[in-house]
Design a protein around this motif. Structure first.
Motif, PDB file in Angstrom:
ATOM      1  N   UNK A 188      16.643   3.177  -4.990  1.00 32.27           N
ATOM      2  CA  UNK A 188      15.480   2.683  -3.856  1.00 32.27           C
ATOM      3  C   UNK A 188      14.978   3.677  -2.874  1.00 32.27           C
ATOM      4  N   UNK A 189      16.120   4.359  -2.296  1.00 31.35           N
ATOM      5  CA  UNK A 189      15.938   5.348  -0.987  1.00 31.35           C
ATOM      6  C   UNK A 189      15.326   6.515  -1.878  1.00 31.35           C
ATOM      7  N   UNK A 190      15.538   6.819  -3.021  1.00 30.49           N
ATOM      8  CA  UNK A 190      14.848   8.004  -3.683  1.00 30.49           C
ATOM      9  C   UNK A 190      13.208   7.661  -3.734  1.00 30.49           C
ATOM     10  N   UNK A 191      13.242   6.483  -4.528  1.00 32.15           N
ATOM     11  CA  UNK A 191      11.799   6.217  -4.582  1.00 32.15           C
ATOM     12  C   UNK A 191      10.828   6.029  -3.114  1.00 32.15           C
ATOM     13  N   UNK A 192      11.588   5.537  -2.196  1.00 28.59           N
ATOM     14  CA  UNK A 192      10.970   5.140  -0.694  1.00 28.59           C
ATOM     15  C   UNK A 192      10.592   6.766  -0.153  1.00 28.59           C
ATOM     16  N   UNK A 193      11.527   7.638  -0.509  1.00 29.29           N
ATOM     17  CA  UNK A 193      11.416   8.740   0.433  1.00 29.29           C
ATOM     18  C   UNK A 193      11.091  10.328  -0.492  1.00 29.29           C
ATOM     19  N   UNK A 194      10.981   9.961  -1.729  1.00 26.02           N
ATOM     20  CA  UNK A 194      10.638  11.148  -2.432  1.00 26.02           C
ATOM     21  C   UNK A 194       9.156  10.658  -3.109  1.00 26.02           C
ATOM     22  N   UNK A 195       8.001  10.810  -2.367  1.00 25.90           N
ATOM     23  CA  UNK A 195       6.628  10.541  -2.724  1.00 25.90           C
ATOM     24  C   UNK A 195       5.999  11.744  -3.380  1.00 25.90           C
ATOM     25  N   UNK A 196       5.180  11.323  -4.252  1.00 29.68           N
ATOM     26  CA  UNK A 196       4.229  12.521  -5.043  1.00 29.68           C
ATOM     27  C   UNK A 196       3.167  12.559  -3.911  1.00 29.68           C
ATOM     28  N   UNK A 197       2.324  13.435  -4.118  1.00 29.06           N
ATOM     29  CA  UNK A 197       1.172  13.825  -3.262  1.00 29.06           C
ATOM     30  C   UNK A 197       0.337  12.490  -3.096  1.00 29.06           C
ATOM     31  N   UNK A 198       0.073  11.791  -4.393  1.00 29.32           N
ATOM     32  CA  UNK A 198      -1.037  10.547  -4.364  1.00 29.32           C
ATOM     33  C   UNK A 198      -0.091   9.158  -3.956  1.00 29.32           C
ATOM     34  N   UNK A 199       1.070   9.278  -3.502  1.00 36.17           N
ATOM     35  CA  UNK A 199       1.806   8.224  -2.856  1.00 36.17           C
ATOM     36  C   UNK A 199       2.190   7.283  -3.939  1.00 36.17           C
ATOM     37  N   UNK A 200       2.501   7.674  -5.318  1.00 37.38           N
ATOM     38  CA  UNK A 200       2.407   6.595  -6.173  1.00 37.38           C
ATOM     39  C   UNK A 200       4.173   6.779  -6.464  1.00 37.38           C
ATOM     40  N   UNK A 201       4.922   7.604  -5.991  1.00 32.32           N
ATOM     41  CA  UNK A 201       6.256   7.619  -6.092  1.00 32.32           C
ATOM     42  C   UNK A 201       6.803   8.620  -7.248  1.00 32.32           C
ATOM     43  N   UNK A 202       7.688   9.096  -7.312  1.00 34.53           N
ATOM     44  CA  UNK A 202       8.253   9.986  -8.451  1.00 34.53           C
ATOM     45  C   UNK A 202       8.879   9.209  -9.718  1.00 34.53           C
ATOM     46  N   UNK A 203       9.230   8.078  -9.589  1.00 33.80           N
ATOM     47  CA  UNK A 203       9.779   7.508 -10.454  1.00 33.80           C
ATOM     48  C   UNK A 203      10.957   7.979 -11.212  1.00 33.80           C
ATOM     49  N   UNK A 204      12.024   8.380 -10.213  1.00 34.44           N
ATOM     50  CA  UNK A 204      13.211   9.276 -10.670  1.00 34.44           C
ATOM     51  C   UNK A 204      14.333   8.399 -10.702  1.00 34.44           C
ATOM     52  N   UNK A 205      14.023   6.926 -11.388  1.00 31.87           N
ATOM     53  CA  UNK A 205      15.181   6.160 -11.737  1.00 31.87           C
ATOM     54  C   UNK A 205      16.220   6.584 -12.674  1.00 31.87           C
ATOM     55  N   UNK A 206      17.451   6.828 -12.116  1.00 29.12           N
ATOM     56  CA  UNK A 206      18.643   7.465 -12.603  1.00 29.12           C
ATOM     57  C   UNK A 206      19.470   6.706 -13.655  1.00 29.12           C
ATOM     58  N   UNK A 207      18.954   5.350 -13.594  1.00 31.71           N
ATOM     59  CA  UNK A 207      19.960   4.567 -14.645  1.00 31.71           C
ATOM     60  C   UNK A 207      21.485   4.254 -14.213  1.00 31.71           C
ATOM     61  N   UNK A 208      21.748   4.367 -13.127  1.00 34.08           N
ATOM     62  CA  UNK A 208      23.064   4.324 -12.654  1.00 34.08           C
ATOM     63  C   UNK A 208      23.605   2.800 -12.591  1.00 34.08           C
ATOM     64  N   UNK A 209      22.758   1.876 -12.877  1.00 33.55           N
ATOM     65  CA  UNK A 209      23.010   0.350 -12.634  1.00 33.55           C
ATOM     66  C   UNK A 209      23.231  -0.120 -11.392  1.00 33.55           C
ATOM     67  N   UNK A 210      22.488   0.223 -10.480  1.00 29.67           N
ATOM     68  CA  UNK A 210      22.475  -0.338  -9.171  1.00 29.67           C
ATOM     69  C   UNK A 210      21.151  -1.581  -9.028  1.00 29.67           C
TER      70      UNK A 210
END
Length: 353
Positions: free
Chosen positions: A310-332
């Motif tokens: 959730x932190x990664x999605x909130x603070x790693x944004x793409x230029x258009x603000x859509x989020x980078x969608x880097x869910x890593x499947x760790x199960x949290x």
């Protein structure tokens, strides 16, 4: 072009007044074109005294507020808002020109002005910690959160004192245009790219001693070995002193125990890696000496109230603000990779002390 009007109300805090023109004025798109048109104004267009012994000459009068998409109110020592809980006639007339729906931002004690105008009633907000008691007394209808660096409540955003205004304005750029643009602005201004709003204000804490004296060299060494299972004995041995002496000196220099300091540094390193790399949560945790994904989730939640993905999605944004969608499947439970682009609201308090 997004139009920003910075309303200077005397005596304005000079440092606060420069933040929005500097940060927002430095934002550029990929082609180098400015993303904000920033103008400084005063109620009548006349020079405004600052609290630092000089005056500033604004570019416009209050009419600039009527056409603004964002209005910024820097810190001020205006007696009406700061001491009596009311706006002066010129201040009230100026703010009356702000169109409904305009985004309104305050820096430091600029929150007193927004509160006096009734814009913060029933809403969460923050201001400089040293003025929190006065703020609560004057504006009991505001849900003051003085332990926040900034609070994003959608169309109304407030920051804590002074340098927290940099964090808030960078957050505005990130919310509007994504992390890539905000990071470029941060590099241009030579400031940290992101401190979450929920990070506690640093209230009456001593700065760590640096340089080659005391425990400084050992702290520098520890930062290079965060992935290792460092113990108090390891740190004391590096400093060539007893554990008891090292602990006493360390706390005197940093205001924290070695264990607290190590945990904070590991979380800060983890946040940096989550923001700037595509490493899995497990790998980030290992690189920071936090064991595994469960350890990282526990420590990160205690500081910013978010799980790693959730932190990664909130603070790693793409230029258009859509989020980078880097869910890593760790199960949290947060790594679904949807990247919905919603800007994070103010995060819970609880930064490591």
């Amino acid at each position: 072009m997004h139009r920003v009007a910075v309303l200077a109300l005397g005596p304005v805090v000079g440092f606060d007044l420069t933040i929005a023109p500097l940060v927002l004025g430095s934002a550029r798109d990929a082609a180098g074109a400015p993303l904000y048109d920033v103008v400084v104004c005063s109620p009548d267009g006349a020079p405004v005294p600052t609290s630092s012994g000089y005056a500033v000459l604004p570019q416009a009068d209050a009419s600039a507020l009527a056409g603004a998409d964002t209005v910024v109110v820097p810190g001020t020592r205006s007696a009406g808002a700061r001491e009596r809980g009311v706006l002066g006639p010129a201040e009230a007339a100026a703010l009356a020109l702000v169109r409904p729906g305009t985004r309104v931002v305050s820096i430091c004690t600029g929150a007193f002005v927004l509160a006096a105008a009734g814009l913060l009633d029933g809403r969460p907000a923050t201001t400089h910690w040293d003025h929190a008691a006065a703020f609560r007394r004057l504006y009991p209808a505001v849900r003051l959160q003085e332990d926040r660096l900034y609070v994003d409540d959608g169309d109304v955003l407030t920051s804590a004192g002074l340098a927290a205004g940099l964090d808030l304005c960078l957050h505005v750029v990130r919310r509007d245009h994504g992390s890539a643009v905000a990071n470029r602005v941060a590099r241009q201004c030579v400031v940290a790219p992101a401190r979450p709003g929920g990070q506690s204000q640093f209230i009456e804490r001593h700065l760590p001693a640096g340089g080659d004296a005391g425990t400084g060299p050992t702290r520098a060494w520890a930062l290079e070995h965060l992935a290792e299972p460092l113990t108090l004995a390891d740190l004391a041995a590096h400093a060539a002193t007893s554990v008891r002496t090292f602990t006493r000196r360390f706390r005197a220099e940093t205001g924290a125990s070695p264990a607290q300091w190590l945990a904070q540094q590991r979380v800060e390193r983890a946040r940096h890696l989550l923001e700037t790399t595509a490493l899995s949560v497990e790998d980030v945790a290992a690189a920071c000496g936090l064991g595994g994904a469960a350890g990282l989730r526990h420590h990160l939640a205690g500081v910013v109230g978010l799980a790693p993905t959730a932190y990664r999605r909130a603070f790693r944004r793409t230029a258009d603000g859509t989020g980078d969608g880097t869910g890593d499947g760790t199960g949290d439970g947060t790594g679904d990779g949807t990247g919905d682009g919603t800007a994070p609201a103010a995060l819970p308090a609880g930064a490591a002390r």
